[in-house]
Design an enzyme around this catalytic site. Sequence first.
Site, PDB file in Angstrom:
ATOM      1  N   LYS A 192     -22.345  -8.059   6.956  1.00  0.00           N
ATOM      2  CA  LYS A 192     -21.674  -9.184   7.648  1.00  0.00           C
ATOM      3  C   LYS A 192     -22.704 -10.153   8.236  1.00  0.00           C
ATOM      4  CE  LYS A 192     -17.250  -8.198   7.085  1.00  0.00           C
ATOM      5  NZ  LYS A 192     -16.455  -8.943   6.082  1.00  0.00           N
TER       6      LYS A 192
ATOM      7  N   TYR B   6     -20.129   1.256  11.926  1.00  0.00           N
ATOM      8  CA  TYR B   6     -19.928   0.083  11.047  1.00  0.00           C
ATOM      9  C   TYR B   6     -21.126  -0.032  10.090  1.00  0.00           C
ATOM     10  CZ  TYR B   6     -17.879  -4.407   9.680  1.00  0.00           C
ATOM     11  OH  TYR B   6     -17.294  -5.440   8.976  1.00  0.00           O
TER      12      TYR B   6
HETATM   13  P1  NAD Z   1      -7.628  -5.184   3.468  1.00  0.00           P
HETATM   14  O1  NAD Z   1      -7.925  -3.791   2.991  1.00  0.00           O
HETATM   15  O2  NAD Z   1      -6.226  -5.599   3.512  1.00  0.00           O
HETATM   16  O3  NAD Z   1      -8.457  -6.242   2.629  1.00  0.00           O
HETATM   17  C1  NAD Z   1      -9.690  -5.945   2.027  1.00  0.00           C
HETATM   18  C2  NAD Z   1      -9.577  -6.433   0.603  1.00  0.00           C
HETATM   19  O4  NAD Z   1     -10.827  -6.325  -0.072  1.00  0.00           O
HETATM   20  C3  NAD Z   1      -8.552  -5.630  -0.208  1.00  0.00           C
HETATM   21  O5  NAD Z   1      -7.563  -6.499  -0.708  1.00  0.00           O
HETATM   22  C4  NAD Z   1      -9.400  -5.059  -1.338  1.00  0.00           C
HETATM   23  O6  NAD Z   1      -8.683  -4.949  -2.544  1.00  0.00           O
HETATM   24  C5  NAD Z   1     -10.478  -6.127  -1.420  1.00  0.00           C
HETATM   25  N1  NAD Z   1     -11.644  -5.705  -2.221  1.00  0.00           N
HETATM   26  C6  NAD Z   1     -12.514  -4.687  -1.999  1.00  0.00           C
HETATM   27  N2  NAD Z   1     -13.390  -4.609  -3.027  1.00  0.00           N
HETATM   28  C7  NAD Z   1     -13.068  -5.605  -3.902  1.00  0.00           C
HETATM   29  C8  NAD Z   1     -13.566  -6.033  -5.162  1.00  0.00           C
HETATM   30  N3  NAD Z   1     -14.597  -5.412  -5.767  1.00  0.00           N
HETATM   31  N4  NAD Z   1     -12.976  -7.103  -5.764  1.00  0.00           N
HETATM   32  C9  NAD Z   1     -11.929  -7.729  -5.198  1.00  0.00           C
HETATM   33  N5  NAD Z   1     -11.395  -7.379  -4.026  1.00  0.00           N
HETATM   34  C10 NAD Z   1     -11.958  -6.314  -3.377  1.00  0.00           C
HETATM   35  O7  NAD Z   1      -8.313  -5.278   4.924  1.00  0.00           O
HETATM   36  P2  NAD Z   1      -8.572  -6.546   5.877  1.00  0.00           P
HETATM   37  O8  NAD Z   1      -8.834  -5.951   7.208  1.00  0.00           O
HETATM   38  O9  NAD Z   1      -7.516  -7.554   5.683  1.00  0.00           O
HETATM   39  O10 NAD Z   1      -9.971  -7.115   5.340  1.00  0.00           O
HETATM   40  C11 NAD Z   1     -10.158  -8.465   4.962  1.00  0.00           C
HETATM   41  C12 NAD Z   1     -11.469  -9.020   5.510  1.00  0.00           C
HETATM   42  O11 NAD Z   1     -11.389  -9.071   6.922  1.00  0.00           O
HETATM   43  C13 NAD Z   1     -12.704  -8.195   5.192  1.00  0.00           C
HETATM   44  O12 NAD Z   1     -13.787  -9.069   4.919  1.00  0.00           O
HETATM   45  C14 NAD Z   1     -12.966  -7.475   6.494  1.00  0.00           C
HETATM   46  O13 NAD Z   1     -14.324  -7.128   6.635  1.00  0.00           O
HETATM   47  C15 NAD Z   1     -12.562  -8.543   7.467  1.00  0.00           C
HETATM   48  N6  NAD Z   1     -12.307  -8.122   8.855  1.00  0.00           N
HETATM   49  C16 NAD Z   1     -11.406  -7.135   9.123  1.00  0.00           C
HETATM   50  C17 NAD Z   1     -11.170  -6.743  10.427  1.00  0.00           C
HETATM   51  C18 NAD Z   1     -10.219  -5.626  10.760  1.00  0.00           C
HETATM   52  O14 NAD Z   1     -10.349  -5.035  11.847  1.00  0.00           O
HETATM   53  N7  NAD Z   1      -9.249  -5.314   9.910  1.00  0.00           N
HETATM   54  C19 NAD Z   1     -11.868  -7.377  11.477  1.00  0.00           C
HETATM   55  C20 NAD Z   1     -12.769  -8.404  11.165  1.00  0.00           C
HETATM   56  C21 NAD Z   1     -12.977  -8.761   9.844  1.00  0.00           C
HETATM   57  O1  0WE Z   2     -14.832  -4.925   7.871  1.00  0.00           O
HETATM   58  C1  0WE Z   2     -14.148  -3.985   8.227  1.00  0.00           C
HETATM   59  C2  0WE Z   2     -13.866  -2.838   7.284  1.00  0.00           C
HETATM   60  C3  0WE Z   2     -14.451  -3.030   5.926  1.00  0.00           C
HETATM   61  C4  0WE Z   2     -14.424  -1.810   5.048  1.00  0.00           C
HETATM   62  C5  0WE Z   2     -13.534  -0.758   5.182  1.00  0.00           C
HETATM   63  C6  0WE Z   2     -13.565   0.308   4.294  1.00  0.00           C
HETATM   64  C7  0WE Z   2     -12.664   1.504   4.432  1.00  0.00           C
HETATM   65  C8  0WE Z   2     -12.441   2.177   3.106  1.00  0.00           C
HETATM   66  C9  0WE Z   2     -15.358  -1.763   4.039  1.00  0.00           C
HETATM   67  N1  0WE Z   2     -15.423  -0.730   3.170  1.00  0.00           N
HETATM   68  C10 0WE Z   2     -14.543   0.289   3.282  1.00  0.00           C
HETATM   69  N2  0WE Z   2     -14.629   1.315   2.389  1.00  0.00           N
HETATM   70  C11 0WE Z   2     -13.686   2.271   2.295  1.00  0.00           C
HETATM   71  O2  0WE Z   2     -13.829   3.222   1.480  1.00  0.00           O
HETATM   72  N3  0WE Z   2     -13.655  -3.965   9.513  1.00  0.00           N
HETATM   73  C12 0WE Z   2     -14.088  -4.998  10.439  1.00  0.00           C
HETATM   74  C13 0WE Z   2     -12.771  -2.909  10.044  1.00  0.00           C
HETATM   75  C14 0WE Z   2     -13.627  -1.878  10.666  1.00  0.00           C
HETATM   76  O3  0WE Z   2     -14.296  -0.974   9.915  1.00  0.00           O
HETATM   77  C15 0WE Z   2     -15.044  -0.178  10.770  1.00  0.00           C
HETATM   78  C16 0WE Z   2     -14.839  -0.593  12.083  1.00  0.00           C
HETATM   79  C17 0WE Z   2     -13.932  -1.687  12.032  1.00  0.00           C
HETATM   80  C18 0WE Z   2     -13.421  -2.505  13.169  1.00  0.00           C
HETATM   81  C19 0WE Z   2     -15.891   0.882  10.469  1.00  0.00           C
HETATM   82  C20 0WE Z   2     -16.520   1.553  11.518  1.00  0.00           C
HETATM   83  C21 0WE Z   2     -16.335   1.136  12.815  1.00  0.00           C
HETATM   84  C22 0WE Z   2     -15.484   0.067  13.132  1.00  0.00           C
END
Ligand code: NAD
Ligand code: 0WE
Length: 256
Positions: free
Chosen positions: A163, A156
């Site tokens: 974060k 991560y």
């Molecule tokens: P997602 O890919 O659906 O959403 C991420 C969004 O970030 C996308 O819509 C992307 O277009 C947007 N984004 C990235 N760069 C951007 C920019 N420059 N301007 C505008 N938008 C931008 O994935 P998600 O999992 O729904 O992620 C949403 C949030 O939840 C993130 O903050 C992520 O860190 C957090 N989160 C995700 C998880 C998981 O396991 N999926 C767990 C905890 C927290």
């Molecule tokens: O916040 C996240 C992911 C955010 C994210 C994901 C990507 C993938 C594509 C940010 N930047 C990028 N850039 C890319 O090019 N999560 C909480 C999901 C997540 O991401 C991980 C996790 C988990 C869970 C990355 C490594 C290990 C665990």
Amino acid sequence: MSFCLEGRVAVVFGVANKRSIAWSIAQALHQAGARLAITYQNERLEQEARDLILSLPGAEAFMCDVSKDEDIGRVFSELEGRYGKLHVLVHSLAFAPAEELKGDFLNTSREGFRMAHDVSVYSLIALARAAARLMAEGGSILTLTYYGAEKVVPHYNVMGVAKAALECSVRYLASELGARKIRVNAISAGPIKTLAARGIAGLGEMLKSHAERSPLKRNVDVHEVGSVGVFLASEASSAITGEVMYVDCGYNIMGY
Ligand code: NAD
Ligand code: 0WE
């Protein structure tokens, strides 16, 4: 005490597709009665995101790249013209260059660090500032975080550092905006298979281990994040601000 959001205007940032956490929150806010504005990042996502957004009755779609001050300025002047006021802001976006989420944290590049913090952290401050101007009746600001902010989750990497800064920003914003009846909170979601998580090597194993170790013995469903979003957006949570709320089936409480 009410979970009802009738007469409330909400803007949700970060819908990429139907799996997005932002989309689940948007749907739940809509069901609670809110009027919705929803943003997507760019032309690449436009087709899929617009179709989805416009499928929600009354919802309107806006393009916004949060790394561009001009985009943020334009969207909020459009929101001001269209709705006049705002009650809820949802920040559900994050980005770090893919290579930063693969190798060693020790090799984090200056540019990778900068981008991760610009898109994933500074954007909350910039959006909160723009939104607060329109929150004359008070409001609720929500962001999404992850456990990797406080404990090491392999790979991560710089996102964990970002974060941690995001969670700290939630506290500073909550402290300053409280006098204006604007609350600021984060939801710390357990791992969910979204676009942002799908590319991650070992996600399958991580989901398996999360389900085994969490008190509830399962993974989080994205709709469970949506309903907590409604709670934090609504008057039901009127005395909660500056908080990180875990929606992770209890995973974070375990020591072993
Ligand atoms: P997602 O890919 O659906 O959403 C991420 C969004 O970030 C996308 O819509 C992307 O277009 C947007 N984004 C990235 N760069 C951007 C920019 N420059 N301007 C505008 N938008 C931008 O994935 P998600 O999992 O729904 O992620 C949403 C949030 O939840 C993130 O903050 C992520 O860190 C957090 N989160 C995700 C998880 C998981 O396991 N999926 C767990 C905890 C927290
Ligand atoms: O916040 C996240 C992911 C955010 C994210 C994901 C990507 C993938 C594509 C940010 N930047 C990028 N850039 C890319 O090019 N999560 C909480 C999901 C997540 O991401 C991980 C996790 C988990 C869970 C990355 C490594 C290990 C665990």
